[in-house]
Design a protein around this motif. Structure first.
Motif, PDB file in Angstrom:
ATOM      1  N   THR A 226       0.833  -1.202   0.000  1.00  0.00           N
ATOM      2  CA  THR A 226       0.000   0.000   0.000  1.00  0.00           C
ATOM      3  C   THR A 226       0.871   1.256   0.000  1.00  0.00           C
ATOM      4  OG1 THR A 226      -1.723  -1.186   1.196  1.00  0.00           O
ATOM      5  CG2 THR A 226      -1.845   1.214   1.221  1.00  0.00           C
ATOM      6  N   SER A 227       1.968   1.220   0.761  1.00  0.00           N
ATOM      7  CA  SER A 227       2.876   2.374   0.791  1.00  0.00           C
ATOM      8  C   SER A 227       3.501   2.581  -0.582  1.00  0.00           C
ATOM      9  CB  SER A 227       3.961   2.147   1.843  1.00  0.00           C
ATOM     10  OG  SER A 227       3.380   2.010   3.142  1.00  0.00           O
ATOM     11  N   GLY A 228       3.924   1.493  -1.227  1.00  0.00           N
ATOM     12  CA  GLY A 228       4.478   1.622  -2.574  1.00  0.00           C
ATOM     13  C   GLY A 228       3.462   2.182  -3.556  1.00  0.00           C
ATOM     14  N   TYR A 229       2.211   1.739  -3.414  1.00  0.00           N
ATOM     15  CA  TYR A 229       1.142   2.236  -4.270  1.00  0.00           C
ATOM     16  C   TYR A 229       0.973   3.739  -4.087  1.00  0.00           C
ATOM     17  CZ  TYR A 229      -3.598   2.355  -6.311  1.00  0.00           C
ATOM     18  OH  TYR A 229      -4.709   2.628  -7.062  1.00  0.00           O
ATOM     19  N   ARG A 230       0.968   4.192  -2.770  1.00  0.00           N
ATOM     20  CA  ARG A 230       0.813   5.623  -2.501  1.00  0.00           C
ATOM     21  C   ARG A 230       1.994   6.409  -3.068  1.00  0.00           C
ATOM     22  NH1 ARG A 230      -1.193   3.998   2.840  1.00  0.00           N
ATOM     23  NH2 ARG A 230      -3.457   4.337   2.897  1.00  0.00           N
ATOM     24  N   ALA A 231       3.199   5.849  -2.951  1.00  0.00           N
ATOM     25  CA  ALA A 231       4.380   6.549  -3.480  1.00  0.00           C
ATOM     26  C   ALA A 231       4.269   6.723  -4.994  1.00  0.00           C
ATOM     27  CB  ALA A 231       5.641   5.765  -3.110  1.00  0.00           C
ATOM     28  N   MET A 232       3.772   5.699  -5.664  1.00  0.00           N
ATOM     29  CA  MET A 232       3.610   5.798  -7.115  1.00  0.00           C
ATOM     30  C   MET A 232       2.595   6.884  -7.466  1.00  0.00           C
ATOM     31  SD  MET A 232       1.347   4.891  -9.772  1.00  0.00           S
ATOM     32  CE  MET A 232       0.359   3.534  -9.160  1.00  0.00           C
ATOM     33  N   LEU A 233       1.484   6.925  -6.730  1.00  0.00           N
ATOM     34  CA  LEU A 233       0.474   7.942  -7.005  1.00  0.00           C
ATOM     35  C   LEU A 233       1.002   9.338  -6.709  1.00  0.00           C
ATOM     36  CD1 LEU A 233      -2.719   6.212  -5.521  1.00  0.00           C
ATOM     37  CD2 LEU A 233      -2.060   6.404  -7.922  1.00  0.00           C
ATOM     38  N   ASP A 234       1.794   9.474  -5.617  1.00  0.00           N
ATOM     39  CA  ASP A 234       2.381  10.777  -5.301  1.00  0.00           C
ATOM     40  C   ASP A 234       3.309  11.238  -6.414  1.00  0.00           C
ATOM     41  OD1 ASP A 234       1.011  10.875  -2.934  1.00  0.00           O
ATOM     42  OD2 ASP A 234       2.678  10.133  -1.694  1.00  0.00           O
ATOM     43  N   ALA A 235       4.101  10.305  -6.943  1.00  0.00           N
ATOM     44  CA  ALA A 235       5.038  10.664  -8.016  1.00  0.00           C
ATOM     45  C   ALA A 235       4.298  11.151  -9.258  1.00  0.00           C
ATOM     46  CB  ALA A 235       5.914   9.446  -8.365  1.00  0.00           C
ATOM     47  N   LEU A 236       3.079  10.647  -9.452  1.00  0.00           N
ATOM     48  CA  LEU A 236       2.296  11.057 -10.622  1.00  0.00           C
ATOM     49  C   LEU A 236       1.430  12.280 -10.329  1.00  0.00           C
ATOM     50  CD1 LEU A 236       1.111   7.591 -11.960  1.00  0.00           C
ATOM     51  CD2 LEU A 236       2.935   9.025 -12.864  1.00  0.00           C
ATOM     52  N   GLY A 237       1.454  12.772  -9.072  1.00  0.00           N
ATOM     53  CA  GLY A 237       0.641  13.925  -8.722  1.00  0.00           C
ATOM     54  C   GLY A 237      -0.822  13.600  -8.525  1.00  0.00           C
ATOM     55  N   ILE A 238      -1.137  12.331  -8.233  1.00  0.00           N
ATOM     56  CA  ILE A 238      -2.521  11.904  -8.007  1.00  0.00           C
ATOM     57  C   ILE A 238      -2.772  11.935  -6.508  1.00  0.00           C
ATOM     58  CG2 ILE A 238      -4.136   9.978  -8.233  1.00  0.00           C
ATOM     59  CD1 ILE A 238      -2.615   9.161 -10.745  1.00  0.00           C
ATOM     60  N   PRO A 239      -3.948  12.414  -6.064  1.00  0.00           N
ATOM     61  CA  PRO A 239      -4.218  12.512  -4.622  1.00  0.00           C
ATOM     62  C   PRO A 239      -3.986  11.183  -3.917  1.00  0.00           C
ATOM     63  CG  PRO A 239      -5.925  13.623  -5.864  1.00  0.00           C
ATOM     64  CD  PRO A 239      -5.050  12.938  -6.871  1.00  0.00           C
ATOM     65  N   THR A 240      -3.410  11.280  -2.719  1.00  0.00           N
ATOM     66  CA  THR A 240      -3.079  10.082  -1.945  1.00  0.00           C
ATOM     67  C   THR A 240      -4.340   9.369  -1.487  1.00  0.00           C
ATOM     68  OG1 THR A 240      -1.094  11.199  -1.148  1.00  0.00           O
ATOM     69  CG2 THR A 240      -1.808   9.248   0.050  1.00  0.00           C
ATOM     70  N   LEU A 241      -4.261   8.038  -1.444  1.00  0.00           N
ATOM     71  CA  LEU A 241      -5.397   7.230  -0.992  1.00  0.00           C
ATOM     72  C   LEU A 241      -5.710   7.506   0.476  1.00  0.00           C
ATOM     73  CD1 LEU A 241      -4.379   3.848  -2.581  1.00  0.00           C
ATOM     74  CD2 LEU A 241      -6.176   5.362  -3.372  1.00  0.00           C
ATOM     75  N   PRO A 242      -6.953   7.425   0.870  1.00  0.00           N
ATOM     76  CA  PRO A 242      -7.284   7.586   2.298  1.00  0.00           C
ATOM     77  C   PRO A 242      -6.693   6.467   3.132  1.00  0.00           C
ATOM     78  CG  PRO A 242      -9.185   6.807   1.048  1.00  0.00           C
ATOM     79  CD  PRO A 242      -8.133   7.171   0.050  1.00  0.00           C
ATOM     80  N   ALA A 243      -6.326   6.788   4.354  1.00  0.00           N
ATOM     81  CA  ALA A 243      -5.682   5.795   5.225  1.00  0.00           C
ATOM     82  C   ALA A 243      -6.745   4.896   5.839  1.00  0.00           C
ATOM     83  CB  ALA A 243      -4.894   6.509   6.327  1.00  0.00           C
ATOM     84  N   THR A 244      -7.324   4.057   5.016  1.00  0.00           N
ATOM     85  CA  THR A 244      -8.347   3.105   5.458  1.00  0.00           C
ATOM     86  C   THR A 244      -7.996   1.751   4.908  1.00  0.00           C
ATOM     87  OG1 THR A 244      -9.722   3.384   3.514  1.00  0.00           O
ATOM     88  CG2 THR A 244     -10.081   4.937   5.296  1.00  0.00           C
ATOM     89  N   PRO A 245      -8.576   0.711   5.484  1.00  0.00           N
ATOM     90  CA  PRO A 245      -8.290  -0.629   4.966  1.00  0.00           C
ATOM     91  C   PRO A 245      -9.130  -0.970   3.747  1.00  0.00           C
ATOM     92  CG  PRO A 245      -9.748  -0.785   6.865  1.00  0.00           C
ATOM     93  CD  PRO A 245      -9.409   0.666   6.729  1.00  0.00           C
ATOM     94  N   ALA A 246      -9.607   0.059   3.026  1.00  0.00           N
ATOM     95  CA  ALA A 246     -10.507  -0.216   1.904  1.00  0.00           C
ATOM     96  C   ALA A 246      -9.837  -1.009   0.806  1.00  0.00           C
ATOM     97  CB  ALA A 246     -11.036   1.099   1.334  1.00  0.00           C
TER      98      ALA A 246
END
Length: 932
Positions: free
Chosen positions: A882-902
């Motif tokens: 999940t952290s790697g996924y968020r890092a990828m989205l941050d690098a692309l300028g996409i809003p970070t995922l909510p900190a939930t177990p969704a």
């Protein structure tokens, strides 16, 4: 008085034929009307807007006779005399015709106006008193009965409304050549089907869509079902406005039925009105058919309306009834439910399947197998087996096999027998009629009309492939340059529609028609050799190679002698005596010493087999004056044939095993011939690049200009082409050091292209990978997830790394490299999804990680990875993913995922396949794969 009539006649004839509206020349109709010159009388009968006047004007302008053009009105017969219109009685028209010198054509348009005015007797007298040299052709909406009843009048030539309907090829030519808005084959077929070829409806659709963009016009074609709004004003103001009220009411109420019968219409009237009135639909339906040509029937009971009119009536009546339309439909269904079930002939029922896209009866596999075998070798032997088989299928197979062998004089009888079988399966009967018409030759018009009838009947029977084949044969029938161009366009559409057999047959027919007119086009026949080889049809390929040799000899091409010897060897190997006669004719034109003897051999072989040698003579061979070009005395080099043989001047049955080629392009470039690695160290770098470029397209031709531009773009075209030839020779020597370069079986030149040939047993990792991807898609479509997972696993095993890394950032490899990488990333994500669905989280983790390795920005793969770790119970790994996924989205300028177990539940992470904009993936090691 006589001089006055002669002056009137001269003025009327001088006025000539009125200019026809824009349109295509209806060749089948022109041919049918030519018989008027023998019969003396003709009738063109059809509904309003069916194109009667246009057809009459086209034929009158081309018949070669002086023309008296007349338009019938209720006041009399109107003719043009100089610049003014004159109305004459039928008796006065007879006087004008008697004053005409020599044979004359009288065209009477709108004859129904005279018949409606009660002048049938005067019209009949006009025909009876006309001189034998006067030919009369009438255009009318209702057919006069006296022309068929009076023995003094010869039976007329009759062109009906069914004949006037425009065929698919005519609609195609109309939009392509007249309107300037070409349509695709599918759109032409849809438009023709929905309008039923009614000329007015086709023209109205063009007017309604004129000026639209191509995509909007295609959308309009697809939306034609339902209410034909484009023709509404015409139908209301021009067609229905002329009818009496009872007829209009019958049409509106009866339009709820697909087929109208008197019983249905009367029963529906009683259901709706609740009154027991006297039956009257019988007379009204007969009036629609005979007086207005607005209904057609085959049995005198069931009547059909033109589709456009039927759709309009149904939509208009439903709109008029509003909410009550439901009652109308329910009452109609009640009427149909009271009818006895239709009789069926259980003995004629058949189950249908497809043979390479061609509809054939399942119970006819035996004859299909014989034809399939005849396409590959020795068709004469298969013809003998088909003769013993018997039945319609056996007769059709026998005729086709004899035709493939070139024994045309023998093929006619079994084809005629199959075409005339009243109890045979309809597709086989129609197929035999089509083959017989193509074989018969004779008058172009007669052949055209036969193929036209086959196409119409096949279309009505729902035999799409056969109808399209007939369409294509008519397109290229006359063999002219325009016809051949249209055939190529039609064949391209068929190829794009995954119908290579229909495409090859149409091109072959068109090329044969052109050859018969003396058109020597080697390129066309060379393309046909490749097409038939690709279909594993060695016999048609042998014919195409023989015709190529004939045209090459006619044009005195440099290698014509060699091509002729190759054609002879291939024809012998395939067991095609007819093609052998053509090859002898080509040899005769290229051999300076034995030309006379070979020409005699060609003629005697053609006579013995019964093959038509006229196409050969048309280009100047077999007795023509084509000069002989001396041929080199060197031995005939071996050439690749469709079945992998090496054909030389020796015995036709001798075979050399073609070498097997193993090509690896993923991760590194390697090539092996018969299991031995090829040493490319002595080959120059750009020649090795040429080999790698051919390997990327292994099994498919690459145009030499594409190779030269990719590898020597800095040089002028002549120098680049020279370097290419030198490099190809070096590649051939490296692959087959003991074979002369021009005899290479692995790098083959086909016209202007080179192909790295994959013989049976050969392998190419790129080809296998793409086939595995397609196979996985088919398995998933059929619900076989286990087989799909196996295919996807094979895709990952085959992908040993980037495509041709040796060529770095070369432009010709960058796009294919990225395409394959993303294709494999997709496959890995698909495999992860399947493994997760099957409850195998560990395998899903590996596949999802592989997808992310190949494309770090693949949203779906990241979600699958998180879900797979969660399903496996590894919460820490799921958190890291999940952290790697968020890092990828941050690098692309996409809003970070909510900190939930969704992200954890699979239902949440597998619902979408969206992928953000990609960027270059990180450098990461990939598995070398298992392909070898």
């Amino acid at each position: 008085m006589a001089q006055g009539m002669q002056a009137v006649a001269a003025a009327v004839i001088e006025s000539g034929v009125p200019a026809a509206r824009r349109g295509v020349v209806r060749r089948a109709l022109m041919s049918a009307l030519d018989d008027v010159l023998e019969a003396g009388t003709g009738i063109v009968v059809g509904p309003r807007g069916s194109g009667k006047t246009t057809v009459l004007a086209q034929w009158a302008a081309s018949c070669g006779l002086p023309v008296v053009w007349a338009r019938c009105t209720r006041a009399g017969i109107s003719v043009r005399s100089g610049s003014r219109a004159v109305t004459l009685t039928p008796t006065e028209v007879s006087g004008v015709l008697r004053a005409c010198a020599g044979p004359t054509l009288l065209v009477l348009d709108d004859v129904h106006e005279l018949l409606g005015a009660g002048a049938a007797a005067e019209l009949e007298q006009l025909l009876l008193t006309s001189a034998p040299t006067v030919h009369v052709v009438m255009g009318t909406r209702r057919q006069p009965t006296f022309t068929l009843a009076r023995s003094e009048i010869d039976p007329p030539v009759v062109v009906t409304g069914a004949d006037l309907r425009m065929r698919t090829w005519e609609v195609d030519r109309l939009f392509r050549d007249v309107y300037g808005h070409p349509l695709t084959t599918d759109d032409v077929e849809t438009l023709t089907h929905e309008t039923e070829g009614w000329a007015a409806a086709v023209h109205l659709f063009q007017r309604a869509t004129d000026g639209l963009l191509p995509a909007d016009r295609r959308r309009a074609v697809r939306s034609m079902r339902g209410d034909p709004h484009y023709a509404r004003d015409y139908l209301v103001g021009e067609v229905l406005a002329e009818l009496d009220r009872p007829l209009v009411q019958l049409l509106h109420w009866g339009s709820v039925f697909d087929e109208l019968t008197a019983d249905r219409c009367d029963a529906l009237t009683r259901e709706i009105s609740g009154a027991d009135g006297a039956p009257q639909a019988t007379g009204l339906l007969r009036e629609l058919e005979c007086t207005w040509s607005l209904a057609s029937t085959e049995d005198g009971v069931h009547y059909r309306l033109p589709r456009v009119l039927h759709q309009h009536l149904r939509a208009a009546h439903a709109e008029h009834l509003g909410a009550s339309a439901r009652i109308w439909h329910d009452r109609a269904q009640a009427v149909l439910a009271d009818e006895p079930p239709p009789r069926t002939d259980a003995g004629r029922a058949a189950t249908w399947a497809e043979f390479d896209g061609i509809e054939v009866p399942v119970d006819g596999h035996e004859w299909v197998g014989l034809v399939r075998a005849a396409l590959r070798r020795d068709p004469a032997a298969q013809a003998e087996r088909a003769h013993r088989l018997g039945g319609t299928g056996g007769a059709l197979a026998e005729g086709l096999c004899l035709l493939l062998a070139g024994r045309q004089h023998e093929a006619a009888a079994p084809l005629r027998r199959a075409a005339a079988d009243p109890d045979g399966p309809r597709p086989l009967v129609l197929g035999a009629a089509l083959a017989e018409a193509a074989l018969a030759g004779g008058r172009l018009g007669a052949v055209l009309r036969t193929i036209d009838r086959v196409q119409g009947e096949a279309d009505r029977q729902g035999l799409t492939w056969l109808a399209r084949l007939a369409h294509g044969l008519i397109v290229g029938l006359d063999g002219t340059g325009a016809a051949r161009a249209q055939s190529r366009a039609f064949a391209a559409d068929r190829q794009a529609d995954h119908d290579p057999w229909g495409s090859a047959l149409v091109l072959t027919w068109s090329a044969l028609a052109g050859l018969s007119l003396g058109a020597a086009e080697p390129d066309a026949w060379e393309e046909l050799v490749r097409r038939w080889q690709a279909l594993d049809a060695a016999v048609p390929a042998a014919w195409a190679r023989a015709c190529y040799a004939v045209t090459a000899a006619a044009q005195q091409l440099p290698d014509a002698g060699q091509d002729a010897r190759v054609a002879e060897a291939v024809a012998r190997a395939a067991g095609v005596p007819g093609a052998l006669a053509y090859a002898y004719a080509a040899l005769a034109a290229t051999d300076p010493e034995d030309g006379g003897e070979l020409a005699a051999l060609a003629e005697s072989s053609g006579l013995e087999t019964g093959v038509d040698m006229r196409p050969v003579r048309a280009v100047g061979l077999c007795g023509g004056r084509v000069p002989v070009r001396p041929a080199p005395p060197a031995r005939v080099p071996a050439v690749p044939t469709p079945v992998g043989r090496r054909v030389g001047p020796g015995p036709a049955e001798a075979e050399d095993r073609a070498p097997e080629l193993h090509v690896r392009c993923l991760g590194e470039f390697r090539v092996a011939v018969d299991g031995s690695a090829v040493d490319l160290s002595g080959v120059r770098p750009r020649a090795r690049s040429a080999l790698r470029m051919l390997a990327l397209h292994a099994g498919r031709p690459v145009h030499r200009e594409q190779l030269a531009e990719a590898l020597w773009s800095e040089l002028d075209p002549r120098a680049a082409m020279h370097n290419l030839h030198v490099s190809i020779s070096a590649v051939r020597r490296a692959l087959e050091p003991r074979v002369p370069t021009r005899s290479s079986r692995l790098v083959v030149r086909d016209g202007e292209a080179y192909t790295l040939v994959l013989r049976p047993g050969s392998r190419c990792d790129v080809d296998e990978l793409e086939r595995a991807v397609r196979g996985s898609a088919r398995r998933r479509a059929t619900g076989d997830s286990d087989a799909a997972a196996d295919e996807l696993g094979r895709v990952l095993d085959l992908y040993g790394g980037d495509l041709l890394p040796e060529d770095g950032p070369a432009e010709w490899v960058v796009a294919p490299r990225a395409r394959l990488r993303l294709m494999v990333a997709d496959a890995a994500a698909d495999l992860a999804q399947l493994e997760l669905d099957r409850g195998r989280p560990e395998q899903a983790i590996a596949a999802a990680a592989r997808s992310i390795e190949l494309d770090e920005c693949r949203d779906h793969a990241w979600r699958l990875l998180v879900a797979a770790y969660t399903a496996s119970g590894d919460a820490a790994a799921a958190h890291r993913a999940t952290s790697g996924y968020r890092a990828m989205l941050d690098a692309l300028g996409i809003p970070t995922l909510p900190a939930t177990p969704a992200l954890a539940p699979s239902a949440e992470v597998t619902s979408g396949r969206g992928t953000p904009p990609r960027r270059s993936p990180r450098t990461s090691p990939v598995s070398p794969g298992t392909w070898s």
